[in-house]
Write an enzyme that holds these catalytic residues in place. Structure first.
Site, PDB file in Angstrom:
ATOM      1  N   ASN A   1     -15.313  33.148  21.627  1.00  0.00           N
ATOM      2  CA  ASN A   1     -15.473  33.631  23.008  1.00  0.00           C
ATOM      3  C   ASN A   1     -16.772  34.412  23.189  1.00  0.00           C
ATOM      4  O   ASN A   1     -17.599  34.057  24.000  1.00  0.00           O
ATOM      5  CB  ASN A   1     -14.331  34.579  23.391  1.00  0.00           C
ATOM      6  CG  ASN A   1     -13.129  33.876  23.978  1.00  0.00           C
ATOM      7  OD1 ASN A   1     -13.207  32.705  24.331  1.00  0.00           O
ATOM      8  ND2 ASN A   1     -12.033  34.582  24.083  1.00  0.00           N
ATOM      9  N   GLU A   2     -16.894  35.511  22.440  1.00  0.00           N
ATOM     10  CA  GLU A   2     -18.033  36.386  22.689  1.00  0.00           C
ATOM     11  C   GLU A   2     -18.253  37.417  21.590  1.00  0.00           C
ATOM     12  O   GLU A   2     -17.357  37.723  20.808  1.00  0.00           O
ATOM     13  CB  GLU A   2     -17.881  37.129  24.027  1.00  0.00           C
ATOM     14  CG  GLU A   2     -16.935  38.309  24.059  1.00  0.00           C
ATOM     15  CD  GLU A   2     -15.468  37.954  24.138  1.00  0.00           C
ATOM     16  OE1 GLU A   2     -14.795  38.103  23.103  1.00  0.00           O
ATOM     17  OE2 GLU A   2     -14.966  37.531  25.180  1.00  0.00           O
TER      18      GLU A   2
ATOM     19  N   THR B   1     -14.872  32.423  30.619  1.00  0.00           N
ATOM     20  CA  THR B   1     -13.711  32.692  31.478  1.00  0.00           C
ATOM     21  C   THR B   1     -12.917  33.919  31.006  1.00  0.00           C
ATOM     22  O   THR B   1     -11.918  34.269  31.635  1.00  0.00           O
ATOM     23  CB  THR B   1     -12.787  31.462  31.497  1.00  0.00           C
ATOM     24  OG1 THR B   1     -12.647  30.976  30.159  1.00  0.00           O
ATOM     25  CG2 THR B   1     -13.352  30.357  32.362  1.00  0.00           C
ATOM     26  N   ALA B   2     -13.333  34.528  29.909  1.00  0.00           N
ATOM     27  CA  ALA B   2     -12.582  35.656  29.356  1.00  0.00           C
ATOM     28  C   ALA B   2     -13.228  36.984  29.782  1.00  0.00           C
ATOM     29  O   ALA B   2     -13.401  37.231  30.974  1.00  0.00           O
ATOM     30  CB  ALA B   2     -12.483  35.499  27.841  1.00  0.00           C
ATOM     31  N   TYR B   3     -13.584  37.828  28.847  1.00  0.00           N
ATOM     32  CA  TYR B   3     -14.164  39.154  29.136  1.00  0.00           C
ATOM     33  C   TYR B   3     -15.385  39.024  30.052  1.00  0.00           C
ATOM     34  O   TYR B   3     -15.580  39.800  30.999  1.00  0.00           O
ATOM     35  CB  TYR B   3     -14.540  39.813  27.803  1.00  0.00           C
ATOM     36  CG  TYR B   3     -14.771  41.291  27.799  1.00  0.00           C
ATOM     37  CD1 TYR B   3     -14.612  42.082  28.937  1.00  0.00           C
ATOM     38  CD2 TYR B   3     -15.150  41.921  26.605  1.00  0.00           C
ATOM     39  CE1 TYR B   3     -14.828  43.462  28.882  1.00  0.00           C
ATOM     40  CE2 TYR B   3     -15.362  43.284  26.546  1.00  0.00           C
ATOM     41  CZ  TYR B   3     -15.206  44.051  27.692  1.00  0.00           C
ATOM     42  OH  TYR B   3     -15.424  45.393  27.616  1.00  0.00           O
ATOM     43  N   ASN B   4     -16.221  38.025  29.772  1.00  0.00           N
ATOM     44  CA  ASN B   4     -17.417  37.789  30.573  1.00  0.00           C
ATOM     45  C   ASN B   4     -17.120  37.709  32.061  1.00  0.00           C
ATOM     46  O   ASN B   4     -17.807  38.303  32.888  1.00  0.00           O
ATOM     47  CB  ASN B   4     -18.081  36.489  30.090  1.00  0.00           C
ATOM     48  CG  ASN B   4     -19.183  36.014  31.017  1.00  0.00           C
ATOM     49  OD1 ASN B   4     -20.262  36.590  31.057  1.00  0.00           O
ATOM     50  ND2 ASN B   4     -18.890  34.977  31.787  1.00  0.00           N
TER      51      ASN B   4
ATOM     52  N   ASP C   1      -3.869  32.662  24.076  1.00  0.00           N
ATOM     53  CA  ASP C   1      -5.284  32.563  23.696  1.00  0.00           C
ATOM     54  C   ASP C   1      -5.594  33.438  22.490  1.00  0.00           C
ATOM     55  O   ASP C   1      -6.351  33.041  21.608  1.00  0.00           O
ATOM     56  CB  ASP C   1      -6.169  32.997  24.874  1.00  0.00           C
ATOM     57  CG  ASP C   1      -6.145  31.972  25.993  1.00  0.00           C
ATOM     58  OD1 ASP C   1      -6.163  30.774  25.684  1.00  0.00           O
ATOM     59  OD2 ASP C   1      -6.086  32.383  27.161  1.00  0.00           O
ATOM     60  N   GLY C   2      -5.018  34.644  22.474  1.00  0.00           N
ATOM     61  CA  GLY C   2      -5.279  35.563  21.359  1.00  0.00           C
ATOM     62  C   GLY C   2      -4.858  34.945  20.029  1.00  0.00           C
ATOM     63  O   GLY C   2      -5.599  35.007  19.048  1.00  0.00           O
TER      64      GLY C   2
ATOM     65  N   ASP D   1     -23.000  50.735  29.202  1.00  0.00           N
ATOM     66  CA  ASP D   1     -21.899  50.713  28.221  1.00  0.00           C
ATOM     67  C   ASP D   1     -22.164  49.745  27.075  1.00  0.00           C
ATOM     68  O   ASP D   1     -21.653  49.931  25.975  1.00  0.00           O
ATOM     69  CB  ASP D   1     -20.585  50.314  28.908  1.00  0.00           C
ATOM     70  CG  ASP D   1     -19.929  51.485  29.627  1.00  0.00           C
ATOM     71  OD1 ASP D   1     -20.607  52.511  29.811  1.00  0.00           O
ATOM     72  OD2 ASP D   1     -18.755  51.368  30.008  1.00  0.00           O
TER      73      ASP D   1
HETATM   74  P1  NAP Z   1      -5.964  40.109  25.303  1.00  0.00           P
HETATM   75  O1  NAP Z   1      -6.218  41.550  25.602  1.00  0.00           O
HETATM   76  O2  NAP Z   1      -4.574  39.599  25.377  1.00  0.00           O
HETATM   77  O3  NAP Z   1      -6.928  39.177  26.204  1.00  0.00           O
HETATM   78  C1  NAP Z   1      -7.100  39.399  27.556  1.00  0.00           C
HETATM   79  C2  NAP Z   1      -6.844  38.110  28.326  1.00  0.00           C
HETATM   80  O4  NAP Z   1      -7.904  37.178  28.072  1.00  0.00           O
HETATM   81  C3  NAP Z   1      -5.529  37.409  27.937  1.00  0.00           C
HETATM   82  O5  NAP Z   1      -4.845  37.048  29.119  1.00  0.00           O
HETATM   83  C4  NAP Z   1      -6.020  36.173  27.170  1.00  0.00           C
HETATM   84  O6  NAP Z   1      -5.100  35.069  27.284  1.00  0.00           O
HETATM   85  C5  NAP Z   1      -7.315  35.890  27.911  1.00  0.00           C
HETATM   86  N1  NAP Z   1      -8.295  35.019  27.260  1.00  0.00           N
HETATM   87  C6  NAP Z   1      -8.712  34.988  25.947  1.00  0.00           C
HETATM   88  N2  NAP Z   1      -9.648  34.052  25.777  1.00  0.00           N
HETATM   89  C7  NAP Z   1      -9.863  33.471  26.979  1.00  0.00           C
HETATM   90  C8  NAP Z   1     -10.716  32.437  27.445  1.00  0.00           C
HETATM   91  N3  NAP Z   1     -11.589  31.813  26.638  1.00  0.00           N
HETATM   92  N4  NAP Z   1     -10.679  32.112  28.760  1.00  0.00           N
HETATM   93  C9  NAP Z   1      -9.839  32.745  29.616  1.00  0.00           C
HETATM   94  N5  NAP Z   1      -9.007  33.730  29.237  1.00  0.00           N
HETATM   95  C10 NAP Z   1      -9.019  34.087  27.938  1.00  0.00           C
HETATM   96  O7  NAP Z   1      -6.598  39.858  23.860  1.00  0.00           O
HETATM   97  P2  NAP Z   1      -6.586  38.476  23.063  1.00  0.00           P
HETATM   98  O8  NAP Z   1      -5.504  37.593  23.590  1.00  0.00           O
HETATM   99  O9  NAP Z   1      -6.658  38.841  21.621  1.00  0.00           O
HETATM  100  O10 NAP Z   1      -7.982  37.798  23.508  1.00  0.00           O
HETATM  101  C11 NAP Z   1      -9.213  38.275  23.062  1.00  0.00           C
HETATM  102  C12 NAP Z   1     -10.149  38.206  24.220  1.00  0.00           C
HETATM  103  O11 NAP Z   1      -9.782  39.162  25.209  1.00  0.00           O
HETATM  104  C13 NAP Z   1     -11.570  38.556  23.907  1.00  0.00           C
HETATM  105  O12 NAP Z   1     -12.259  37.487  23.311  1.00  0.00           O
HETATM  106  C14 NAP Z   1     -12.102  38.957  25.271  1.00  0.00           C
HETATM  107  O13 NAP Z   1     -12.714  37.856  25.915  1.00  0.00           O
HETATM  108  C15 NAP Z   1     -10.880  39.329  26.073  1.00  0.00           C
HETATM  109  N6  NAP Z   1     -10.997  40.708  26.568  1.00  0.00           N
HETATM  110  C16 NAP Z   1     -11.057  40.863  27.913  1.00  0.00           C
HETATM  111  C17 NAP Z   1     -11.240  42.129  28.458  1.00  0.00           C
HETATM  112  C18 NAP Z   1     -11.335  42.246  29.942  1.00  0.00           C
HETATM  113  O14 NAP Z   1     -11.144  41.230  30.616  1.00  0.00           O
HETATM  114  N7  NAP Z   1     -11.645  43.404  30.496  1.00  0.00           N
HETATM  115  C19 NAP Z   1     -11.371  43.247  27.631  1.00  0.00           C
HETATM  116  C20 NAP Z   1     -11.300  43.044  26.258  1.00  0.00           C
HETATM  117  C21 NAP Z   1     -11.108  41.756  25.726  1.00  0.00           C
HETATM  118  P3  NAP Z   1      -3.598  35.153  26.647  1.00  0.00           P
HETATM  119  O15 NAP Z   1      -2.820  35.957  27.655  1.00  0.00           O
HETATM  120  O16 NAP Z   1      -3.128  33.720  26.607  1.00  0.00           O
HETATM  121  O17 NAP Z   1      -3.714  35.796  25.294  1.00  0.00           O
HETATM  122 MN    MN Z   2      -3.556  37.874  24.402  1.00  0.00          MN
END
Ligand code: NAP
Ligand code: MN
Length: 266
Positions: A123-124, A163-166, A50-51, A152
């Site tokens: 995403n967000e 489905t991601a950070y949200n 996804d990243g 925060d």
């Molecule tokens: P990452 O740290 O690898 O992302 C965290 C996880 O989110 C990875 O497993 C990634 O999938 C997954 N992901 C990304 N977009 C998604 C989506 N639309 N639906 C479901 N899962 C999703 O960083 P990254 O790969 O660069 O992704 C950036 C995203 O990470 C940000 O947009 C944010 O949403 C998310 N994030 C999450 C948290 C948290 O959950 N606490 C904190 C910071 C950021 P892959 O393993 O396939 O890369």
């Molecule tokens: Mn990733």
């Protein structure tokens, strides 16, 4: 004139091997394959998770042509194709046997005391403090004051980003066919000292969310767009709304949002 496909890959060995194999197969099928985005590119393929998919779309500045992903990553919610199914994908692409999912971006208009600029999220958009102190944000919607948030920070996510950070922050998963914005608070304080909503708020796609940071200690607001930090000095005002700019995700014709959710999350 040859039909052009642009391929972008992350640096993992598996991705690079997949890219090499895919390029050969596409060239055999009569396509020109490039690394850069050409004005005549008809399809962008992102190899990674996804990243990488998010990065490809940002790097190519939200192309108007469809984007499809091949998943060599961890979760792979965006990328639709497994590296083992490249032949099936090429066959389906040639037969036009696929779906196109339009995704509206979220746009953030950020003003500092010097200038304003627009950034776009798939995403967000996250607005939070860049230090570990409590962040204070005044929240208005369409000029109506809603709350003085303390905590925060907050996530404003697209349905695709739900489905991601949200989701990790306790927000709801949103059906990808809906057009809306979800605001999810990050560790909201709810005491006699500070009062704010502790659950997500859903806004219509016509709404303008307005966040005005309150600087009690220092200039310390951080904006995070799709996982990438953007730091601006003295942000005075942030307006967030559903953008007119859309991207097109190419999905295999058996793609179904809810089966993808249960497959990846449960
Ligand atoms: P990452 O740290 O690898 O992302 C965290 C996880 O989110 C990875 O497993 C990634 O999938 C997954 N992901 C990304 N977009 C998604 C989506 N639309 N639906 C479901 N899962 C999703 O960083 P990254 O790969 O660069 O992704 C950036 C995203 O990470 C940000 O947009 C944010 O949403 C998310 N994030 C999450 C948290 C948290 O959950 N606490 C904190 C910071 C950021 P892959 O393993 O396939 O890369
Ligand atoms: Mn990733």
């Amino acid at each position: 004139m040859k039909r052009i496909i642009t391929i972008s890959s992350n640096g993992l060995l598996k991705s690079l091997e997949t890219k090499e194999l895919l390029s050969k197969k596409l060239i055999n099928a009569g396509f020109e394959v490039r690394d850069d985005f050409h004005p005549d590119t008809e399809l962008v393929i992102s190899i990674g998770g996804d990243g990488s998919f998010l990065k490809t779309i940002h790097d190519f500045e939200f192309p108007e042509v469809p984007v499809v992903g091949i998943n060599t990553g961890h979760l792979g919610f965006f990328p639709d194709i497994s590296p083992d199914n490249i032949d099936d994908f090429i066959e389906a692409y040639l037969k036009k046997d696929y779906l196109i999912q339009d995704i509206s971006l979220i746009q953030a208009n950020i003003c500092t005391n010097k200038h304003c600029l627009d950034i776009f999220a798939i995403n967000e958009v996250v607005v939070k403090g860049d230090k570990s102190r409590t962040t204070h944000l005044n929240l208005k919607v369409n000029d109506t004051h809603i709350q003085n948030f303390s905590g925060d920070g907050m996530i404003i996510s697209t349905p695709t980003g739900s489905t991601a950070y949200n989701y990790a922050a306790g927000g709801s998963i949103v059906d990808s066919s809906l057009n809306l914005m979800q605001l999810t608070p990050l560790y909201p304080i709810n005491t006699n000292a500070y009062r704010c909503f502790t659950s997500s708020i859903i806004f219509s796609s016509e709404s303008i969310i307005n966040i005005i940071p309150e600087y009690r200690f220092e200039d310390s607001i951080l904006i995070v767009i799709d996982g990438v930090e953007h730091k601006y000095s003295q942000i005075s005002d942030i307006k967030i709304f559903v953008s007119d700019i859309k991207i097109k995700l190419l999905r295999m014709s058996n793609y179904e949002f809810w089966s993808r959710v249960s497959e990846k999350f449960l």
